[in-house]
Scaffold this motif. Structure first.
Motif, PDB file in Angstrom:
ATOM      1  N   TYR A   1       0.837  -1.192   0.000  1.00 46.55           N
ATOM      2  CA  TYR A   1       0.000   0.000   0.000  1.00 46.55           C
ATOM      3  C   TYR A   1       0.872   1.242   0.000  1.00 46.55           C
ATOM      4  N   LYS A   2       0.275   2.357  -0.374  1.00 47.97           N
ATOM      5  CA  LYS A   2       0.909   3.668  -0.290  1.00 47.97           C
ATOM      6  C   LYS A   2       0.024   4.557   0.572  1.00 47.97           C
ATOM      7  N   LEU A   3       0.599   5.162   1.601  1.00 46.09           N
ATOM      8  CA  LEU A   3      -0.150   6.039   2.493  1.00 46.09           C
ATOM      9  C   LEU A   3      -0.243   7.430   1.861  1.00 46.09           C
ATOM     10  N   LEU A   4      -1.397   7.769   1.318  1.00 46.40           N
ATOM     11  CA  LEU A   4      -1.571   9.032   0.607  1.00 46.40           C
ATOM     12  C   LEU A   4      -1.527  10.227   1.556  1.00 46.40           C
ATOM     13  N   SER A   5      -1.866  10.012   2.809  1.00 46.78           N
ATOM     14  CA  SER A   5      -1.939  11.101   3.791  1.00 46.78           C
ATOM     15  C   SER A   5      -0.749  11.100   4.740  1.00 46.78           C
ATOM     16  N   GLU A   6       0.374  10.573   4.285  1.00 43.36           N
ATOM     17  CA  GLU A   6       1.543  10.402   5.148  1.00 43.36           C
ATOM     18  C   GLU A   6       2.056  11.727   5.713  1.00 43.36           C
ATOM     19  N   ARG A   7       1.858  12.829   5.002  1.00 44.02           N
ATOM     20  CA  ARG A   7       2.405  14.123   5.408  1.00 44.02           C
ATOM     21  C   ARG A   7       1.806  14.631   6.720  1.00 44.02           C
ATOM     22  N   LEU A   8       0.620  14.173   7.065  1.00 47.01           N
ATOM     23  CA  LEU A   8      -0.048  14.672   8.265  1.00 47.01           C
ATOM     24  C   LEU A   8       0.353  13.839   9.479  1.00 47.01           C
ATOM     25  N   PRO A   9       0.954  14.456  10.498  1.00 43.91           N
ATOM     26  CA  PRO A   9       1.410  13.687  11.665  1.00 43.91           C
ATOM     27  C   PRO A   9       0.275  12.924  12.345  1.00 43.91           C
ATOM     28  N   ARG A  10       0.632  11.736  12.821  1.00 42.78           N
ATOM     29  CA  ARG A  10      -0.281  10.930  13.622  1.00 42.78           C
ATOM     30  C   ARG A  10       0.243  10.746  15.034  1.00 42.78           C
ATOM     31  N   ASP A  11       1.535  10.861  15.198  1.00 43.36           N
ATOM     32  CA  ASP A  11       2.158  10.664  16.504  1.00 43.36           C
ATOM     33  C   ASP A  11       1.709  11.760  17.470  1.00 43.36           C
ATOM     34  N   PRO A  12       1.275  11.397  18.678  1.00 44.86           N
ATOM     35  CA  PRO A  12       0.772  12.414  19.606  1.00 44.86           C
ATOM     36  C   PRO A  12       1.823  13.444  20.006  1.00 44.86           C
ATOM     37  N   ASP A  13       3.104  13.042  20.096  1.00 46.09           N
ATOM     38  CA  ASP A  13       4.160  14.001  20.426  1.00 46.09           C
ATOM     39  C   ASP A  13       4.296  15.057  19.322  1.00 46.09           C
ATOM     40  N   GLN A  14       4.220  14.622  18.078  1.00 45.40           N
ATOM     41  CA  GLN A  14       4.314  15.569  16.965  1.00 45.40           C
ATOM     42  C   GLN A  14       3.123  16.524  16.951  1.00 45.40           C
ATOM     43  N   ILE A  15       1.957  16.003  17.238  1.00 45.93           N
ATOM     44  CA  ILE A  15       0.768  16.850  17.277  1.00 45.93           C
ATOM     45  C   ILE A  15       0.901  17.904  18.367  1.00 45.93           C
ATOM     46  N   GLU A  16       1.319  17.483  19.537  1.00 44.86           N
ATOM     47  CA  GLU A  16       1.506  18.445  20.630  1.00 44.86           C
ATOM     48  C   GLU A  16       2.558  19.490  20.273  1.00 44.86           C
ATOM     49  N   LYS A  17       3.598  19.079  19.585  1.00 35.14           N
ATOM     50  CA  LYS A  17       4.667  20.004  19.204  1.00 35.14           C
ATOM     51  C   LYS A  17       4.142  21.066  18.245  1.00 35.14           C
ATOM     52  N   ILE A  18       3.348  20.648  17.254  1.00 38.40           N
ATOM     53  CA  ILE A  18       2.767  21.611  16.300  1.00 38.40           C
ATOM     54  C   ILE A  18       1.862  22.593  17.025  1.00 38.40           C
ATOM     55  N   MET A  19       1.038  22.079  17.921  1.00 35.60           N
ATOM     56  CA  MET A  19       0.107  22.945  18.640  1.00 35.60           C
ATOM     57  C   MET A  19       0.853  23.898  19.575  1.00 35.60           C
ATOM     58  N   ALA A  20       1.920  23.422  20.223  1.00 33.92           N
ATOM     59  CA  ALA A  20       2.695  24.282  21.128  1.00 33.92           C
ATOM     60  C   ALA A  20       3.418  25.368  20.356  1.00 33.92           C
ATOM     61  N   SER A  21       3.962  25.003  19.190  1.00 29.98           N
ATOM     62  CA  SER A  21       4.679  25.985  18.378  1.00 29.98           C
ATOM     63  C   SER A  21       3.749  27.087  17.912  1.00 29.98           C
ATOM     64  N   ALA A  22       2.533  26.714  17.513  1.00 27.70           N
ATOM     65  CA  ALA A  22       1.554  27.712  17.076  1.00 27.70           C
ATOM     66  C   ALA A  22       1.168  28.633  18.224  1.00 27.70           C
ATOM     67  N   LYS A  23       1.049  28.063  19.417  1.00 29.31           N
ATOM     68  CA  LYS A  23       0.679  28.862  20.594  1.00 29.31           C
ATOM     69  C   LYS A  23       1.797  29.857  20.922  1.00 29.31           C
ATOM     70  N   ASP A  24       3.047  29.415  20.764  1.00 25.76           N
ATOM     71  CA  ASP A  24       4.176  30.308  21.050  1.00 25.76           C
ATOM     72  C   ASP A  24       4.257  31.477  20.073  1.00 25.76           C
ATOM     73  N   GLN A  25       3.817  31.211  18.828  1.00 19.76           N
ATOM     74  CA  GLN A  25       3.901  32.222  17.781  1.00 19.76           C
ATOM     75  C   GLN A  25       2.684  33.136  17.739  1.00 19.76           C
ATOM     76  N   ALA A  26       1.649  32.774  18.484  1.00 23.55           N
ATOM     77  CA  ALA A  26       0.426  33.589  18.478  1.00 23.55           C
ATOM     78  C   ALA A  26       0.703  34.947  19.092  1.00 23.55           C
ATOM     79  N   PRO A  27       0.132  36.033  18.547  1.00 23.94           N
ATOM     80  CA  PRO A  27       0.338  37.357  19.126  1.00 23.94           C
ATOM     81  C   PRO A  27      -0.255  37.444  20.532  1.00 23.94           C
ATOM     82  N   ALA A  28       0.416  38.162  21.374  1.00 21.65           N
ATOM     83  CA  ALA A  28      -0.054  38.305  22.759  1.00 21.65           C
ATOM     84  C   ALA A  28      -1.369  39.073  22.794  1.00 21.65           C
ATOM     85  N   LYS A  29      -2.240  38.665  23.695  1.00 21.08           N
ATOM     86  CA  LYS A  29      -3.521  39.361  23.849  1.00 21.08           C
ATOM     87  C   LYS A  29      -3.306  40.696  24.567  1.00 21.08           C
ATOM     88  N   PRO A  30      -4.012  41.758  24.154  1.00 22.32           N
ATOM     89  CA  PRO A  30      -3.846  43.062  24.794  1.00 22.32           C
ATOM     90  C   PRO A  30      -4.345  43.035  26.234  1.00 22.32           C
TER      91      PRO A  30
END
Length: 501
Positions: free
Chosen positions: A472-501
């Motif tokens: 088989y070929k995994l067509l959706s391989e680019r999207l992380p499934r590992d929970p550590d990778q998911i948490e890392k993406i979400m944490a990175s986005a949170k760090d880059q978010a503009p601070a609330k006034p």
């Protein structure tokens, strides 16, 4: 997305929608609700696109591909095959955008309303028969190997086109080149052609309704009623299974469209990971995902977006999208783009605050382990059946049932309430039998899940795979499934978010 496809007999997932047009109504209603912010993009695109192509797919396969499918189908019938496209009157909602009946589109690539098709049987090739009147080959050099066929289109209607845009018509000078049919006639002449055929052939073929107790899907019932009036003496035989067998194996063009739909779905899932946080509403996440699809070229979603947080994570086809996401929620995102008519089906499960709890991670990793175990087995000859000795489903079930417990110490298999996967294509649940062996060229989902209502904890991980000659070929391989990778993406986005006034 764990719906059961029309024609599937195994009770391995939740009930499917009642008809293709009902599904489009569902999708369009949600799409109208979710992405008014990007409606302007479609308006601009409509103005800049050639008016004559307004209702056709943005991309389609070459005419020779559709002609080849018609040739294959004609070889399986000893009478004429009669199919209708949707009339355009199946859906009265003002939010509806026309999309062709899938089987008709598969053989024609035509995406406008009110069309019909007659494919003559390959065995009847003598031009002396009355049925040959007005018919011809598809334009192949070897006419003896090609079935005769007629495409029927609505007559030119300038008054209607002022409102709805230019449509193809039988009198267009380039109609043969555009459609791939040597013979194109007004739809009004189709009945006379069928009446003539009924005097020659004892049987005609079409798609018979399979829900006979309820009269079949409305479109299928309408065709049968029409045939019984036009050709009352002819026996009507079912061509459904022959069509479905062809649709199971994807052409290179179909695989390319599916890959594009998958890529857009992955882009949307990544944006959702970056956007996710407590305090947002489910519909806001869905709206962002739909926006990503639309800007990337998707004409619609393959199904109504599913974004279920907390208690809604355990409802397989939750569609209200009205709950505010709370800190500590788990969120199931089952959202798939459609591209040129072909639908992806991708699901990820995220922690609302960016960090899985110990229990959420435990269940997530069990589902991921089941998916990995099942995918290892994928190759031609394996099936997705709940029974049998070559079942990838059984591998996934055994993994879930042997790992982890519920709050009462019982095994988790009881919370795996749907099948492992299904075919995708022109329909998000494309034709395909769960208990038949997989074959090269099939594209199927892999979507084990655990849903524990007592804990408001549902986890589903869904990916799309192409069956190859040796695996088989995994067509959706680019999207992380590992929970550590998911948490890392979400944490990175949170760090880059503009601070609330």
């Amino acid at each position: 997305m764990s719906r059961q496809a029309p024609g599937h007999t195994q009770d391995s997932c939740a009930p499917c929608l009642s008809s293709a047009q009902f599904q489009r109504r569902y999708v369009n209603r949600h799409r109208l609700f979710l992405f008014s912010a990007v409606a302007g993009l479609y308006f601009v695109a409509a103005l800049s696109a050639p008016q004559v192509n307004a209702q056709q797919r943005r991309e389609r396969e070459p005419n020779i591909i559709y002609a080849g499918r018609r040739t294959q189908l004609a070889a399986q019938a000893d009478g004429p095959i009669i199919l209708w496209g949707f009339t355009g009157r199946e859906e009265v909602s003002q939010a509806n955008v026309f999309a062709q009946e899938e089987n008709f589109y598969y053989f024609t690539g035509h995406n406008e309303e009110g069309a019909g098709l007659i494919i003559f049987p390959a065995a009847k090739h003598d031009n002396s028969s009355p049925a040959a009147a007005g018919s011809s080959s598809t334009g192949h050099d070897d006419a003896s190997s090609a079935p005769r066929e007629i495409l029927f289109l609505p007559a030119k209607d300038p008054a209607k086109e002022k409102w709805n845009g230019v449509r193809m018509s039988p009198t267009d000078p380039d109609i043969t080149a555009r459609t791939g049919f040597a013979t194109v006639k007004p739809f009004a002449e189709m009945r006379a052609e069928v009446e003539k055929l009924a005097k020659i052939y004892p049987a005609v073929f079409t798609i018979l309704p399979y829900e006979k107790e309820l009269g079949g899907y409305p479109h299928e019932k309408q065709v049968i009623d029409w045939l019984q009036v036009a050709a009352p003496q002819a026996k009507v035989k079912d061509i459904r299974q022959s069509i479905y067998a062809l649709r199971e194996i994807k052409s290179p063009g179909e695989i390319a469209f599916l890959q594009k739909a998958v890529e857009l779905s992955l882009d949307a899932q990544l944006e959702a990971m970056k956007m996710m946080r407590p305090g947002l509403y489910e519909y806001q996440i869905a709206a962002k995902m739909v926006e990503v699809h639309a800007i990337g070229g998707s004409e619609a979603e393959g199904y109504a977006p599913i974004v279920g947080a907390g208690p809604n994570s355990v409802a397989l086809h939750y569609d209200k999208l009205s709950r505010k996401i709370e800190d500590g929620d788990i969120v199931v995102l089952d959202v798939g783009a459609q591209y040129s008519g072909y639908s992806a089906d991708i699901t990820r499960t995220l922690p609302a605050n960016g960090k899985f709890t110990a229990r959420q991670r435990e269940i997530y990793e069990i589902v991921l382990g089941a998916q990995n175990a099942a995918m290892v087995t994928l190759k031609p000859g394996v099936d997705l059946c709940k029974k049998g000795g070559h079942s990838a489903y059984k591998v996934s079930y055994d993994y879930i049932n042997s790992h982890g417990k519920d709050l009462h110490g019982k095994s988790l298999g009881q919370y795996y309430i749907h099948g492992l996967g299904h075919d995708i294509g022109l329909d998000v649940h494309d034709p395909g039998e769960y208990c038949e062996p997989l074959k090269p060229g099939m594209v199927v989902t892999m979507e084990p899940g655990i849903y524990i209502p007592e804990e408001n904890l549902g986890v589903r991980i869904e990916d799309d795979v192409l069956i190859t000659p040796d695996g088989y070929k995994l067509l959706s391989e680019r999207l992380p499934r590992d929970p550590d990778q998911i948490e890392k993406i979400m944490a990175s986005a949170k760090d880059q978010a503009p601070a609330k006034p």
